[in-house]
Write a protein that holds these residues in place. Structure first.
Motif, PDB file in Angstrom:
ATOM      1  N   GLY A  28      17.027 -44.657  41.542  1.00 31.74           N
ATOM      2  CA  GLY A  28      17.305 -44.203  40.189  1.00 31.74           C
ATOM      3  C   GLY A  28      18.078 -45.232  39.396  1.00 31.74           C
ATOM      4  N   VAL A  29      17.785 -45.288  38.092  1.00 34.05           N
ATOM      5  CA  VAL A  29      18.519 -46.133  37.151  1.00 34.05           C
ATOM      6  C   VAL A  29      18.623 -45.391  35.821  1.00 34.05           C
ATOM      7  CG1 VAL A  29      17.812 -48.348  38.167  1.00 34.05           C
ATOM      8  CG2 VAL A  29      16.495 -47.376  36.306  1.00 34.05           C
ATOM      9  N   PRO A  36      18.096 -40.654  32.773  1.00 33.45           N
ATOM     10  CA  PRO A  36      17.973 -41.121  34.158  1.00 33.45           C
ATOM     11  C   PRO A  36      16.497 -41.181  34.539  1.00 33.45           C
ATOM     12  CG  PRO A  36      18.727 -38.840  34.099  1.00 33.45           C
ATOM     13  CD  PRO A  36      18.643 -39.307  32.689  1.00 33.45           C
ATOM     14  N   VAL A  37      16.093 -42.313  35.102  1.00 32.99           N
ATOM     15  CA  VAL A  37      14.700 -42.486  35.494  1.00 32.99           C
ATOM     16  C   VAL A  37      14.609 -42.816  36.978  1.00 32.99           C
ATOM     17  CG1 VAL A  37      13.919 -43.225  33.205  1.00 32.99           C
ATOM     18  CG2 VAL A  37      14.624 -44.934  34.847  1.00 32.99           C
ATOM     19  N   VAL A  55       9.622 -43.103  35.792  1.00 32.40           N
ATOM     20  CA  VAL A  55       9.370 -41.732  35.369  1.00 32.40           C
ATOM     21  C   VAL A  55      10.714 -41.050  35.158  1.00 32.40           C
ATOM     22  CG1 VAL A  55       8.277 -39.552  36.019  1.00 32.40           C
ATOM     23  CG2 VAL A  55       7.292 -41.704  36.804  1.00 32.40           C
ATOM     24  N   ALA A  56      10.828 -40.255  34.107  1.00 28.67           N
ATOM     25  CA  ALA A  56      12.065 -39.494  33.891  1.00 28.67           C
ATOM     26  C   ALA A  56      12.370 -38.684  35.144  1.00 28.67           C
ATOM     27  CB  ALA A  56      11.926 -38.577  32.682  1.00 28.67           C
ATOM     28  N   ALA A  57      13.615 -38.716  35.584  1.00 26.21           N
ATOM     29  CA  ALA A  57      14.010 -38.072  36.842  1.00 26.21           C
ATOM     30  C   ALA A  57      13.690 -36.589  36.870  1.00 26.21           C
ATOM     31  CB  ALA A  57      15.493 -38.294  37.101  1.00 26.21           C
ATOM     32  N   ASP A  67      12.118 -29.826  29.043  1.00 30.00           N
ATOM     33  CA  ASP A  67      12.600 -28.535  29.497  1.00 30.00           C
ATOM     34  C   ASP A  67      14.124 -28.565  29.467  1.00 30.00           C
ATOM     35  OD1 ASP A  67      12.052 -28.866  33.110  1.00 30.00           O
ATOM     36  OD2 ASP A  67      13.418 -29.901  31.795  1.00 30.00           O
ATOM     37  N   ARG A  68      14.742 -27.547  29.975  1.00 32.97           N
ATOM     38  CA  ARG A  68      16.202 -27.419  29.884  1.00 32.97           C
ATOM     39  C   ARG A  68      16.953 -28.429  30.742  1.00 32.97           C
ATOM     40  NH1 ARG A  68      17.328 -21.315  31.111  1.00 32.97           N
ATOM     41  NH2 ARG A  68      16.598 -22.128  33.075  1.00 32.97           N
ATOM     42  N   LEU A  69      16.312 -29.019  31.734  1.00 27.62           N
ATOM     43  CA  LEU A  69      17.019 -29.951  32.617  1.00 27.62           C
ATOM     44  C   LEU A  69      17.186 -31.343  32.010  1.00 27.62           C
ATOM     45  CD1 LEU A  69      15.709 -29.172  36.199  1.00 27.62           C
ATOM     46  CD2 LEU A  69      17.662 -28.244  34.994  1.00 27.62           C
ATOM     47  N   ARG A  70      16.254 -31.749  31.187  1.00 31.66           N
ATOM     48  CA  ARG A  70      16.311 -33.117  30.644  1.00 31.66           C
ATOM     49  C   ARG A  70      17.604 -33.384  29.875  1.00 31.66           C
ATOM     50  NH1 ARG A  70      10.667 -35.382  28.969  1.00 31.66           N
ATOM     51  NH2 ARG A  70      10.397 -34.800  31.120  1.00 31.66           N
TER      52      ARG A  70
END
Length: 104
Positions: A28-29, A36-37, A55-57, A67-70
């Motif tokens: 992850g970076v 975070p990707v 890809v977005a984590a 969605d709500r997590l991003r």
């Protein structure tokens, strides 16, 4: 759908398959806009086949938008003082974000 139940990019591990290719490495970076990707490295039969994807984590296989997590994941990055290019502990990110979503 329960956001915690969906398989997301932060769940990928070496040996898993992503769009028909075998994953050799995952880390992850922090990407643009404090997102975070997950950087996924693939290998093929020869060294010329090495490639990567970002890809977005929080992205799922069926991601149709935000969605709500991003936003929680982006907040986590900012809260930890991380900036673009720095490493992200994907296990800690996942744990902290899922705790935040279930306690909200």
């Amino acid at each position: 759908m329960d956001p915690a139940a969906a398989r997301r990019a932060w769940d990928l591990r070496p040996g898993d398959h992503f769009h028909g290719r075998t994953i050799a490495d995952v880390h992850g970076v922090v990407g643009l806009a404090s997102t975070p990707v997950v950087v996924i490295s693939f290998t093929g039969p020869g060294t010329e086949q090495h490639s990567q994807a970002r890809v977005a984590a929080t992205c799922t296989d069926t991601d149709r938008g935000h969605d709500r997590l991003r936003p929680l994941a982006r907040h986590w990055v900012r809260e930890h003082g991380l900036v673009e290019g720095q490493a992200v502990d994907l296990a800690r990110l996942r744990s902290d974000v899922l705790i935040a979503i279930t306690s909200a």
